[in-house]
Design a protein around this motif. Structure first.
Motif, short mmCIF file in Angstrom:
data_model
loop_
_atom_site.label_atom_id
_atom_site.label_comp_id
_atom_site.label_asym_id
_atom_site.label_seq_id
_atom_site.Cartn_x
_atom_site.Cartn_y
_atom_site.Cartn_z
N THR A 231 -4.65 0.92 12.00
CA THR A 231 -4.76 2.35 12.33
C THR A 231 -4.09 3.20 11.26
O THR A 231 -4.63 4.24 10.84
CB THR A 231 -4.12 2.60 13.70
N PHE A 232 -2.92 2.78 10.83
CA PHE A 232 -2.22 3.48 9.75
C PHE A 232 -3.07 3.50 8.49
O PHE A 232 -3.18 4.54 7.81
CB PHE A 232 -0.88 2.78 9.50
N ARG A 233 -3.67 2.37 8.16
CA ARG A 233 -4.53 2.28 6.97
C ARG A 233 -5.66 3.29 7.02
O ARG A 233 -5.93 3.98 6.01
CB ARG A 233 -5.11 0.86 6.89
N GLU A 234 -6.30 3.46 8.17
CA GLU A 234 -7.42 4.40 8.27
C GLU A 234 -6.96 5.84 8.18
O GLU A 234 -7.66 6.69 7.61
CB GLU A 234 -8.19 4.16 9.57
N ILE A 235 -5.79 6.14 8.72
CA ILE A 235 -5.26 7.51 8.60
C ILE A 235 -4.99 7.85 7.14
O ILE A 235 -5.32 8.95 6.67
CB ILE A 235 -3.99 7.66 9.45
N GLY A 245 3.76 7.63 4.26
CA GLY A 245 4.56 6.92 5.25
C GLY A 245 4.66 5.45 4.94
O GLY A 245 4.51 5.01 3.79
N ALA A 246 4.86 4.64 5.98
CA ALA A 246 5.02 3.20 5.81
C ALA A 246 4.98 2.53 7.16
O ALA A 246 5.27 3.14 8.20
CB ALA A 246 6.35 2.88 5.11
N LEU A 271 5.77 4.89 10.36
CA LEU A 271 6.22 6.24 10.02
C LEU A 271 5.11 6.96 9.28
O LEU A 271 4.58 6.47 8.28
CB LEU A 271 7.47 6.17 9.13
N LEU A 272 4.72 8.13 9.78
CA LEU A 272 3.83 9.04 9.06
C LEU A 272 4.66 10.22 8.59
O LEU A 272 5.39 10.84 9.39
CB LEU A 272 2.70 9.56 9.96
N THR A 273 4.59 10.53 7.31
CA THR A 273 5.26 11.71 6.77
C THR A 273 4.20 12.70 6.30
O THR A 273 3.10 12.30 5.92
CB THR A 273 6.17 11.34 5.59
N TYR A 274 4.55 13.97 6.33
CA TYR A 274 3.55 14.99 6.01
C TYR A 274 4.22 16.17 5.33
O TYR A 274 5.20 16.72 5.83
CB TYR A 274 2.85 15.45 7.29
N ALA A 275 3.70 16.53 4.17
CA ALA A 275 4.19 17.71 3.45
C ALA A 275 3.52 18.94 4.06
O ALA A 275 2.68 19.61 3.46
CB ALA A 275 3.88 17.60 1.96
#
Length: 459
Positions: A231-235, A245-246, A271-275
């Motif tokens: 799921t993280f990979r697709e985001i 993120g990581a 973890l998703l990070t966003y500027a």
């Protein structure tokens, strides 16, 4: 006897001349000053010169050349390279941590001993930032000169892509500047060639506007790992450059958002990070938030505060490495997740997968950054306390590397590895780049005075 007398006289002169402090074995404070982030191995330098300014660095290098001592450089951080410093002079820059922000020019000048925390805390009041590391305790100098990857690199490029200039003390104890116009070959070499060419007493970096920053972090049970990673990979693949993120397998910390039942247990943290702001990030994170999870932390967060939340504890034994991947298919996801079972737990170890892409492959192609095009990186990061676990922890790091090697590009950011031999350095930098770097090394350090690093031998 004469040699001992000469060394004693030179040490006495250094103590008198240095504005900062000098420590030798047996001096009060020597053991505290020589202590590094990782206690593996135990290092015993001949002399530590804790410099107060660039003039002190010049004096320290002259002292080393007079006595034919090799020189190791300590910035603010915790790299593994240069661990073998027994009998050397350590030039300790940690007192040189001044940070000066020029908001009009969107640039910052950082002392060679500053940490990421010094940098981020100084730029944050202006709503500005540049690519920093993934922990506040990382030293800026080594981080940038080694390439520099962090939470903002997909948005702003690698740290080294933001390098505008370096102030350096050479092996001949001369102060020089390097930028696009002054000593351009040296400036090129400092984009990934690390500390091979001199001691960076200050760096100037480009800044970018960062008025908002937000995060989503979930703690999941380890068996959820494959779904979490996919799921993280697709985001990351479908999202904007501002998202990064990581995924990190780690021991659940005693944090305010960690359920008591998970403290000390292995968890899969994503973890998703966003500027940008929280509302936009929540939309991007919807597929992750829909997955089963045990704890959640989401919201706007000052960028510098995120760095401090993710710091690793000092004083443990450490070994880590990395592989940069050309692709992340499902087979690689499954192998990555399976290798978490071998982690040294409970400890400070982390099993990390992070993305590249975005502004990284779009950055300058001329610099010796051979890993620029790899979309993913795997970073097994072992920290442990008991020396009896040395073999198990080091073997786990090697096992992770071996597992993902079928997808590896061979290139690597040298910041993320220890002493893995000259072949690994050449692979990390690229063969042509290594040859050119060796020629620059011949010009600036023909005697290989600065060798306690990912060493590039002069031709």
């Amino acid at each position: 006897m004469a040699a001992r007398s000469k060394a004693g006289a030179a040490l006495t002169a250094l103590r008198e001349d240095l504005v900062g402090d000098v420590f030798a074995p047996g001096d009060p404070g020597y053991d505290d000053t020589r202590t590094a982030f990782s206690t593996l191995p135990d290092r015993r330098p001949a002399v530590i010169a804790q410099c107060a300014d660039a003039a002190d660095v010049v004096r320290a290098v002259r002292f080393a050349r007079e006595l034919d001592l090799r020189v190791a450089v300590r910035g603010g951080g915790h790299g593994l390279a240069g661990a073998r410093i027994d009998g050397a002079l350590v030039v300790d820059l940690r007192r040189m941590h001044q940070v000066t922000v020029d908001p009009a020019a969107e640039a910052v000048r950082i002392g060679g001993g500053a940490t990421i925390s010094h940098l981020d805390r100084a730029t944050q009041p202006y709503g500005l930032a540049t690519t920093g590391a993934r922990a506040s305790t990382t030293g800026v100098g080594g981080f940038v000169l080694g390439g520099g990857t962090g939470w903002l690199d997909r948005a702003f490029g690698l740290a080294v892509d933001n390098l505008l200039g370096v102030e350096l003390v050479t092996a001949e104890a001369e102060r020089v500047h390097a930028n696009a116009d002054e000593n351009p070959d040296l400036f090129w070499a400092l984009h990934g060639g690390g500390g091979n060419f001199g001691i960076a007493t200050a760096l100037t970096l480009e800044l970018h506007e960062l008025p908002e920053f937000s995060v989503v972090q979930l703690l999941c049970l380890p068996e959820s790992g494959p779904d979490v990673v996919r799921t993280f990979r697709e985001i990351i693949h479908s999202g904007p450059d501002e998202v990064s993120g990581a995924v990190r397998y780690r021991t659940g910390p005693p944090a305010r958002y960690t359920p008591p039942a998970l403290v000390g247990e292995l968890v899969c943290a994503v973890l998703l990070t966003y500027a940008g702001g929280e509302d936009d990030l929540r939309k991007l994170a919807e597929p992750l938030l829909a997955l089963p999870h045990e704890a959640e932390l989401a919201g706007d967060l000052p960028y510098a505060d995120l760095q401090c939340l993710l710091d690793d504890p000092p004083g443990l034994r450490g070994h880590w490495s990395a592989e940069y991947l050309a692709a992340l298919p499902d087979d690689a996801v499954d192998l990555f997740c399976a290798r978490a079972a071998g982690m040294p737990v409970p400890a400070g170890a982390q099993h990390i997968l992070f993305p590249q892409g975005g502004a990284i492959p779009a950055g300058p192609r001329a610099y010796p950054v051979a890993y620029r095009d790899a979309p993913w990186a795997v970073h097994p990061f072992a920290l442990w306390e008991d020396p009896a676990d040395d073999g198990r922890a080091i073997a786990w790091v090697r096992d992770v590397r071996a597992a993902v090697r079928p997808w590896s590009t061979g290139a690597v950011c040298l910041n993320l590895i220890g002493d893995e031999g000259p072949e690994r350095v050449r692979a990390g930098l690229g063969e042509e780049n290594t040859l050119r770097l060796a020629k620059v090394k011949r010009r600036w350090d023909p005697d290989n005075v600065f060798r306690f690093n990912h060493n590039i031998r002069p031709i």
